[in-house]
Design a protein around this motif. Sequence first.
Motif, short mmCIF file in Angstrom:
data_model
loop_
_atom_site.label_atom_id
_atom_site.label_comp_id
_atom_site.label_asym_id
_atom_site.label_seq_id
_atom_site.Cartn_x
_atom_site.Cartn_y
_atom_site.Cartn_z
N ASP A 88 0.85 -1.35 -0.17
CA ASP A 88 -0.13 -0.11 -0.12
C ASP A 88 0.70 1.25 0.11
N THR A 94 3.80 -0.16 -4.59
CA THR A 94 2.90 -1.13 -4.78
C THR A 94 3.09 -2.02 -5.94
N SER A 104 -4.24 3.80 -10.40
CA SER A 104 -4.64 4.71 -9.51
C SER A 104 -5.21 5.79 -10.19
N ASP A 110 -7.85 6.60 -3.66
CA ASP A 110 -7.30 5.33 -3.55
C ASP A 110 -6.49 5.14 -2.22
N LYS A 112 -4.38 3.00 -1.29
CA LYS A 112 -2.90 2.83 -1.53
C LYS A 112 -1.89 4.40 -1.33
#
Length: 591
Positions: A88, A94, A104, A110, A112
């Motif tokens: 994340d 990631t 993303s 998002d 992450k």
Amino acid sequence: MSSPTAAQRDRAARLLHGQKRILEMIATGEPLSDILHAITALIETHSEGIFCSILLLDESGQRLYPAAAASLPEAYNQAIRGVQIGPDVGSCGTAAYLGQRVISPDLTTDPKWARYRELALTHGLRSCWSEPIRSRSGQVLGTFAIYSRQVAEPDAEQLRLIEIAGHLAGIALDRQRAAEELRRAKQAAEDASAAKDQFLAVLSHELRTPLTPVLATINLLQQRSDLPADLRPDLAMLHRNVQLQARLIDDLLDLTRIARGKLELQFELSDVHELLRAAVSTCRPDIDAGRLHLRYELSARRHQVWADAARLQQVFWNLLSNAVKFTPPGGSITLRSSTLRDQQQGEWIRIQVIDTGIGFEPQELPRLFGAFEQGQGSTPRRFGGIGLGLTIARTLTQLHGGRLWGESQGSNRGATFTVELPLHQQEAEATTKASARSSQSSAAESKPPQDAGQPPAADDKATGELNLLLVDDHADTAQVLARLLRSLGYHVTTASSVAEALSVAEAARTATPPKPFDLLVCDLGLPDGSGLDVVRQLKLKQPIKSIALSGFGMEDDVRRSLEAGFDQHLTKPVDLDVLDAVIRELRFGPQ
């Protein structure tokens, strides 16, 4: 399906041209940084409103560092520098962690990007699409990312651009890693080679140095007028065996030089018949000791070749030495030369060393030229040597563009070894006079006027005025050499280190009245430096003739000595007559 528009075709052509240019940069070895920046620039110019970034993993494979991101704010690049990858950690962290593409489209939602959302929004970044960069083997090396100031999903063309960029970056990184591995391997090989050179130089020095005082003591004893006559043959025997030991050291070092392609030849116009006679002179004591009959049948009309005279003489010495070694007392050895004419290869000279010795069976011939081999391998080694002479002789012959082989009718039926060399094409006709004169001699060759190992004859030129500085840290060598040189009438002062040598020289130069040294004889390996330091420093203060006298005898050692300012380099152990001759030549000119 509609046909592509002219604008689309133009964009595709520009993309293809850009890829080709980057591949050319990779192929020609341009800096990796330039290539990665070219990749980001290509993608940015192909799609409006985006910012590209290439991040590379460190050696641990756990942290990402910016490698090319010129269009992104520098503050943003610094903030993500060294980021730890994980499940994340934004799009790039990631993607590197999972090894797969991460899209993303909206950084504000998002999860992450939770830890990096404020950073991204501060710099106006709203979406990010990241592609792992892989090596040919599939290892993740980093990431390629596209940022946008808009919330957006990549379309098919943009996904293709990400793939192209990741692929190009992977090729560039693979090439860079291969080049780095090659550089490291080359450096390791060069380091190993340098270590071997250093080892061989030290080995040569350590093996030769103890022989020097032995040989010098023999020379000293041979000068004594009160020496009992029955001891002179014993001293001559000791002299021969010290020289043999030095020859064995030379053979071992030569074999290593040959194996590593380090053997250097100095070619010049050389007379084969003269080199044969020089080889005979060296072997004369053993020929006489074995009561062997030596015959010359030198009928070659032309006998000058383009060769390294010392190395070619070494070939003849090895062949003659073997003939002496393997021929029983009372046997005979014949040296024969003749001229060969080949329509394609021109004129050659053939040299044969023919003996009536133990010979060899035909099946043993391939082994004779192998390193550390002697004939009759199934029987105990009854003869001296370590079996390198023929190996070295054949290689040296081949390096001269010639050939060497051996023949025998069988055990105890003698052997013939033949060398063939191309004649020098511009040899003057005048050289044929010497061959005509030598061809008349087929009877047993007479002895040279002075046996090897005897002290040098007195010279009518005075030596007492020569002020000589002898520098050697080997106490036995310094003591015996000093006594020998003083016995020849030289005024000798000794020193055992760089500091002592320079101090003694300065004291002599500034004495009242001044008594500067005329000549330096100096070892190279000294406890506080090198003989190279001595000669450099002395020549800054005064003109002085100099001789490097050292167990360091590799080609690089000789080259360094001459470059440092030595006039001559002699390798230990050295005969007194050789040393005296070199001193006289430096002092008085050629004799």
